[in-house]
Write an enzyme that holds these catalytic residues in place. Sequence first.
Site, mmCIF file in Angstrom:
data_model
loop_
_atom_site.group_PDB
_atom_site.id
_atom_site.type_symbol
_atom_site.label_atom_id
_atom_site.label_comp_id
_atom_site.label_asym_id
_atom_site.label_seq_id
_atom_site.Cartn_x
_atom_site.Cartn_y
_atom_site.Cartn_z
ATOM 1 C CB SER A 11 49.266 40.016 37.353
ATOM 2 O OG SER A 11 47.871 39.884 37.570
ATOM 3 C CG HIS A 36 51.470 36.551 38.848
ATOM 4 N ND1 HIS A 36 52.260 36.063 39.877
ATOM 5 C CD2 HIS A 36 50.294 36.896 39.426
ATOM 6 C CE1 HIS A 36 51.594 36.107 41.013
ATOM 7 N NE2 HIS A 36 50.388 36.617 40.774
ATOM 8 C CG ASP A 38 46.836 37.064 40.189
ATOM 9 O OD1 ASP A 38 47.538 36.651 41.129
ATOM 10 O OD2 ASP A 38 47.116 38.065 39.509
ATOM 11 C CG MET A 40 41.657 35.229 42.743
ATOM 12 S SD MET A 40 41.171 36.945 42.935
ATOM 13 C CE MET A 40 42.725 37.761 42.508
ATOM 14 C CG HIS A 69 49.297 34.165 43.387
ATOM 15 N ND1 HIS A 69 49.064 35.514 43.549
ATOM 16 C CD2 HIS A 69 49.280 33.636 44.633
ATOM 17 C CE1 HIS A 69 48.919 35.782 44.837
ATOM 18 N NE2 HIS A 69 49.029 34.651 45.515
ATOM 19 C CG MET A 71 45.464 34.326 45.820
ATOM 20 S SD MET A 71 45.326 35.923 45.006
ATOM 21 C CE MET A 71 45.678 35.435 43.319
ATOM 22 C CG MET A 140 50.082 37.944 48.854
ATOM 23 S SD MET A 140 49.588 37.998 47.122
ATOM 24 C CE MET A 140 48.650 39.486 46.967
ATOM 25 C CG PHE A 146 39.683 42.890 44.514
ATOM 26 C CD1 PHE A 146 38.658 42.677 43.605
ATOM 27 C CD2 PHE A 146 39.500 42.495 45.837
ATOM 28 C CE1 PHE A 146 37.459 42.097 44.005
ATOM 29 C CE2 PHE A 146 38.306 41.909 46.250
ATOM 30 C CZ PHE A 146 37.282 41.714 45.333
ATOM 31 N N GLY A 147 43.281 43.442 41.828
ATOM 32 C CA GLY A 147 44.385 44.246 41.319
ATOM 33 C C GLY A 147 44.145 45.708 41.640
ATOM 34 N N GLY A 148 45.153 46.512 41.396
ATOM 35 C CA GLY A 148 44.981 47.955 41.487
ATOM 36 C C GLY A 148 45.018 48.540 42.887
ATOM 37 C CG ASP A 179 51.096 39.321 43.442
ATOM 38 O OD1 ASP A 179 50.762 40.307 42.764
ATOM 39 O OD2 ASP A 179 50.462 38.248 43.465
ATOM 40 N N GLY A 180 51.638 42.810 44.201
ATOM 41 C CA GLY A 180 50.641 43.775 44.659
ATOM 42 C C GLY A 180 51.178 45.192 44.668
ATOM 43 C CB SER A 202 46.432 47.668 37.784
ATOM 44 O OG SER A 202 47.229 47.984 38.903
HETATM 45 C C1 DX5 Z 1 46.090 40.190 43.860
HETATM 46 C C2 DX5 Z 1 46.912 39.454 42.861
HETATM 47 C C3 DX5 Z 1 47.963 40.280 42.185
HETATM 48 C C4 DX5 Z 1 47.440 41.489 41.488
HETATM 49 C C5 DX5 Z 1 48.542 42.353 41.010
HETATM 50 O O1 DX5 Z 1 45.295 39.285 44.553
HETATM 51 O O2 DX5 Z 1 47.586 38.368 43.475
HETATM 52 O O3 DX5 Z 1 48.723 39.455 41.316
HETATM 53 O O4 DX5 Z 1 46.630 41.163 40.409
HETATM 54 O O5 DX5 Z 1 47.951 43.482 40.455
HETATM 55 P P1 DX5 Z 1 48.493 44.920 40.781
HETATM 56 O O6 DX5 Z 1 49.858 45.009 40.175
HETATM 57 O O7 DX5 Z 1 47.508 45.797 40.147
HETATM 58 O O8 DX5 Z 1 48.542 45.085 42.280
HETATM 59 ZN ZN ZN Z 2 49.071 37.316 42.224
#
Ligand code: DX5
Ligand code: ZN
Length: 322
Positions: A11, A36, A38, A40, A69, A71, A140, A146-148, A179-180, A202
């Site tokens: 991602s 991947h 993301d 949004m 993906h 969202m 999920m 959000f990542g991280g 994912d996540g 991340s």
């Molecule tokens: C969150 C995203 C994920 C995310 C993964 O909404 O769908 O793909 O960016 O990032 P990490 O690995 O940091 O959780």
């Molecule tokens: Zn994702």
Amino acid sequence: MGEGRARISASILDADLGNLGNAVRRVVAAGADRIHLDIMDGHFVPNMTFGAKTVRALRPRTRVPFDAHLMISEPSRYVGEFIEAGCDSITFHVEVDEPIEPTLQAIHAAGRAAGLSVKPKTPVSALEPYAELLDIILIMTVEPGFGGQSFMGDVLAEKAGPARELLRHKLYGGELHVDGGVNRETAEIAGALGVDTFVVGSALFLPGRDMAREVRLIRALADEGFQYGPNDGAPPIPRDKLTPFATLPKHLAHQLMDEIEATGIPVMMLRGDGQINPDGVRDYELLVPASVEAHVLEHHGATRERLLREAATWRASFGAAG
Ligand code: DX5
Ligand code: ZN
């Protein structure tokens, strides 16, 4: 038999968004199997990223598959753009407030893999009505947006089994994505739960860490997890692994290939390097996806035997000395 290998879908959400082309280049160089993406809309999730136009601009940068993906609240409205942008698979959320089936069908009609994702609080049973239309289930393990964030292991533990059950109708190619919060601490657990595709964001972009090493480490830990997994300890077979099924003269190989392909299973036919037939042409080899080898044997084994006998008769009919 087929050795398993976890696939890493990188991602780029936590990359430098001012230089996404570079992010793609870096993760591919680091060994990621997929990208991947993301997407949004600031409505389905409280954040915005980029759209189909950006994906289209990134597409020529690599041959690695793109997993979108989405969202977003209205996947039906935008799915065409993501297909056109060159996504290899498109996954959207079952929680959207619009009909789901037509969007899955549109993705299939374009020859792409279709997936549905569930947020942490949505049960896998919400996917049941669409099971037959799914190539991918994306679980999920953080709240999307959000990542991280930290990995919700209990969510995956509860959902991985039922999700794999839902994909069982697919003879080959069904994929379970997580994912996540996937990183070197969590990959092994996810592998042990039978996940085959690991979305990593991340963890790849932590300052001071070598990205390629991180990819290798996470993949190795996920592979290690497979050993303790639900599959009798056997790793899942990668969707692209092929196994030889029959070696026949070309005209007979075609018959068997047609019979198997008529059931929806892809067959690869290769010019063999074995014996030369009396007509001067070597036998051809048919390969089938390793994940359906047993199924193909059960349903087409008899035809294979018959064609092998026919091949012997055909060779003899040339009356050649040897
Ligand atoms: C969150 C995203 C994920 C995310 C993964 O909404 O769908 O793909 O960016 O990032 P990490 O690995 O940091 O959780
Ligand atoms: Zn994702």
